[in-house]
Design an enzyme around this catalytic site. Structure first.
Site, PDB file in Angstrom:
ATOM      1  CG  ASN A  40      -0.263   0.292   1.842  1.00 33.41           C
ATOM      2  OD1 ASN A  40       0.554  -0.974   2.544  1.00 33.41           O
ATOM      3  ND2 ASN A  40      -1.476   0.686   3.837  1.00 33.41           N
ATOM      4  CD  GLU A  42      -1.352   4.596   4.732  1.00 35.95           C
ATOM      5  OE1 GLU A  42      -0.671   5.573   5.225  1.00 35.95           O
ATOM      6  OE2 GLU A  42      -2.378   3.994   4.715  1.00 35.95           O
ATOM      7  CB  CYS A  51      -5.291  -1.099  -1.847  1.00 41.67           C
ATOM      8  SG  CYS A  51      -6.906  -0.674  -0.905  1.00 41.67           S
ATOM      9  CD  GLU A  53      -5.396  -5.661  -0.926  1.00 38.14           C
ATOM     10  OE1 GLU A  53      -4.706  -5.129  -0.896  1.00 38.14           O
ATOM     11  OE2 GLU A  53      -6.363  -6.354   0.085  1.00 38.14           O
ATOM     12  CB  CYS A  86     -10.854  -2.538  -0.012  1.00 41.25           C
ATOM     13  SG  CYS A  86     -10.085  -2.177  -1.316  1.00 41.25           S
ATOM     14  CB  CYS A  89      -9.166  -4.712  -3.519  1.00 35.59           C
ATOM     15  SG  CYS A  89      -6.861  -3.939  -3.093  1.00 35.59           S
TER      16      CYS A  89
HETATM   17  N1  THU Z   1      -5.472  -1.333   2.649  1.00 33.38           N
HETATM   18  C1  THU Z   1      -4.792  -2.349   1.747  1.00 33.38           C
HETATM   19  O1  THU Z   1      -3.229  -2.526   0.861  1.00 33.38           O
HETATM   20  N2  THU Z   1      -5.726  -3.355   1.415  1.00 33.38           N
HETATM   21  C2  THU Z   1      -7.216  -3.563   1.559  1.00 33.38           C
HETATM   22  O2  THU Z   1      -7.540  -4.450   0.838  1.00 33.38           O
HETATM   23  C3  THU Z   1      -7.303  -2.923   2.491  1.00 33.38           C
HETATM   24  C4  THU Z   1      -6.220  -0.844   3.408  1.00 33.38           C
HETATM   25  C5  THU Z   1      -4.602  -0.514   3.019  1.00 33.38           C
HETATM   26  C6  THU Z   1      -5.081   0.785   2.824  1.00 33.38           C
HETATM   27  C7  THU Z   1      -4.091   2.383   3.647  1.00 33.38           C
HETATM   28  O3  THU Z   1      -2.772   1.796   3.515  1.00 33.38           O
HETATM   29  C8  THU Z   1      -4.289   0.997   5.165  1.00 33.38           C
HETATM   30  O4  THU Z   1      -4.362  -0.354   4.357  1.00 33.38           O
HETATM   31  C9  THU Z   1      -5.059   1.361   6.090  1.00 33.38           C
HETATM   32  O5  THU Z   1      -6.460   1.550   5.498  1.00 33.38           O
END
Ligand code: THU
Length: 125
Positions: A40, A42, A51, A53, A86, A89
């Protein structure tokens, strides 16, 4: 699947997550057995975060993976409760993963995309 999970754990350490401190890693495999990873990433403008995935799947596409993708593993270094993908994804997985491809969610178990996203969006309705 164990190897994919190890790759996902490895790349999770590279996550750029200064806001959530939630480091996620994902690894996918193509039909030739090539592995692609993503973490991920940000942003101070929170909604721009992508994310792990999706980054892994997009890396596979950019890297010339031969579709469909045949397996995916996802893990989070900062929780023991598992990291269920999520909705966004899941929709992207539905586009690129074989319907029978195992999706291994560290701490939660193994699923197919049909289990994670029944009745997902398609252009066919
Ligand atoms: N996140 C992912 O990388 N994958 C997911 O399926 C859900 C959330 C990340 C996004 C963000 O950087 C952190 O987790 C918190 O939401």
């Amino acid at each position: 699947m164990q190897e994919l999970l190890l790759k996902a754990r490895e790349v999770a350490a590279a996550a750029y997550a200064p806001y959530s401190h939630f480091r996620v890693g994902a690894a996918v495999q193509d039909v030739d057995g090539r592995v692609f990873v993503g973490c991920n990433v940000e942003n101070a403008s929170y909604g721009l975060t992508v994310c792990a995935e999706r980054n892994a799947i997009f890396a596979a596409v950019a890297g010339g993976a031969h579709r469909p993708l045949t397996a995916l593993a996802v893990t989070c270094l900062d929780t023991d409760d598992g990291c269920s993908p999520c909705g966004a994804c899941r929709q992207v997985m539905a586009e690129h993963l074989d319907p029978g491809a195992p999706i291994f969610v560290d701490g939660l178990g193994q699923f197919t995309i049909g289990q994670l996203l029944p009745h997902g969006f398609t252009l066919e309705g």
